[in-house]
Design an enzyme around this catalytic site. Structure first.
Site, PDB file in Angstrom:
ATOM      1  N   ASP A   1      -0.175   5.072   1.046  1.00  0.00           N
ATOM      2  CA  ASP A   1      -0.427   5.997   2.151  1.00  0.00           C
ATOM      3  C   ASP A   1      -0.481   5.269   3.491  1.00  0.00           C
ATOM      4  OD1 ASP A   1      -0.895   8.434   0.501  1.00  0.00           O
ATOM      5  OD2 ASP A   1      -2.548   7.227  -0.272  1.00  0.00           O
TER       6      ASP A   1
ATOM      7  N   ASP B   1       0.870  -1.166   0.000  1.00  0.00           N
ATOM      8  CA  ASP B   1       0.000   0.000   0.000  1.00  0.00           C
ATOM      9  C   ASP B   1       0.915   1.226   0.000  1.00  0.00           C
ATOM     10  OD1 ASP B   1      -2.402   1.570   0.350  1.00  0.00           O
ATOM     11  OD2 ASP B   1      -1.795   1.811   2.439  1.00  0.00           O
TER      12      ASP B   1
ATOM     13  N   ASP C   1      -1.590  -0.821   5.924  1.00  0.00           N
ATOM     14  CA  ASP C   1      -1.890  -0.166   7.195  1.00  0.00           C
ATOM     15  C   ASP C   1      -3.388  -0.060   7.447  1.00  0.00           C
ATOM     16  OD1 ASP C   1      -2.502   3.267   6.833  1.00  0.00           O
ATOM     17  OD2 ASP C   1      -2.269   1.901   5.149  1.00  0.00           O
TER      18      ASP C   1
END
Length: 202
Positions: A23, A21, A179
Site C-alpha cells: 500500500d 511494501d 512509503d
C-alpha cells in the site's frame, strides 16, 4: 540491475533480492484505506476524529496495532478485531478503484525473472492479494509476508528478515522499497538498504 524508471532513485549496488511494501508503494491504495478506516471507526462509535495526518504517519503499521495506538491516545476501548474486520470489509469493496504506483510497478516488472522479489505489507493477506491481483502484479513475487506471519510487525525487522529468508538471500543483499517510516525503520533494523517512496511519486 541498473535499469530503472528515471523517477525512482535506486542505490548503485548489486542487490540480489528486492522487497516491496504494498500500500502506497506498489499500489496507490492509501486514500482508499483512509476512507475505510474513517468509515469503520465511525461504525464502531469512535469518540475522536481520525485525521489524515495521523493515518499517513502510521503507514505500514498493522491494523490491530493501529487500533491499540488510537485507544492509548484517546483513552478509549475500541475492539481491535472488530474495527479491523469492519475496515477490511469496507476496503475490499473499494479494491476496483486501486491503481498502481507506476514507477514502482514498472521497476518490479523490469526485475521479473532477473531477481527474486517479495511483498512485505502491514495489511492482511487477502487485502494485499486483492490489490496485487486487481493490478496484475501478483505473479511477479515469490512470496508475500503479512502480519500473521511474524511475531512483530513494522517497525520491527521481522517481516523483512522473513522475506529475506524465504528468498534465500542475506539481508545485506536485499533492497526494501517503502512509503512508511515504520517500514524504513524496519529495513534499517534488518540491516537492509532502502528506498523511500514519497507521496509525490503516486
Amino acid at each position: 540491475m541498473s535499469a530503472h524508471p528515471p523517477m525512482l532513485q535506486i542505490p548503485d549496488h548489486p542487490f540480489r533480492a528486492f522487497i516491496f511494501d504494498c500500500d502506497g508503494t506498489l499500489v496507490d491504495s492509501m486514500p482508499l484505506h483512509f476512507i475505510a478506516w474513517t468509515q469503520s471507526l465511525r461504525a464502531h462509535d469512535a469518540p475522536f476524529d481520525f485525521t489524515e495526518e495521523f493515518f499517513y504517519s502510521t503507514a505500514g503499521v498493522r491494523e490491530h496495532d493501529m487500533v491499540r495506538r488510537l485507544n492509548a491516545m484517546h483513552g478509549c476501548a475500541l475492539d481491535p478485531d472488530g474495527v479491523a474486520e469492519t475496515k477490511a470489509e469496507i476496503f475490499i469493496k473499494l479494491v476496483p478503484q486501486v491503481t498502481v504506483v507506476r514507477p514502482v510497478a514498472d521497476f518490479a516488472r523490469s526485475l521479473h525473472g532477473r531477481a527474486p522479489m517479495a511483498v512485505a505489507s502491514g495489511s492482511e493477506e487477502p487485502i494485499v492479494r486483492a490489490c496485487l491481483e486487481a493490478n496484475e502484479l501478483i505473479h511477479l513475487f515469490e512470496t508475500i509476508i503479512t502480519p500473521r506471519d511474524v511475531a512483530k510487525g513494522k517497525p520491527a525487522p521481522d517481516m523483512f528478515l522473513l522475506a529475506a529468508e524465504r528468498l534465500a538471500v542475506p539481508p545485506e543483499d536485499c533492497l526494501v522499497l517503502e512509503d512508511g517510516m515504520a517500514g524504513v525503520e524496519a529495513a534499517k533494523a534488518a540491516g537492509m538498504q532502502w528506498v523511500f517512496i514519497p507521496r509525490t511519486l503516486r
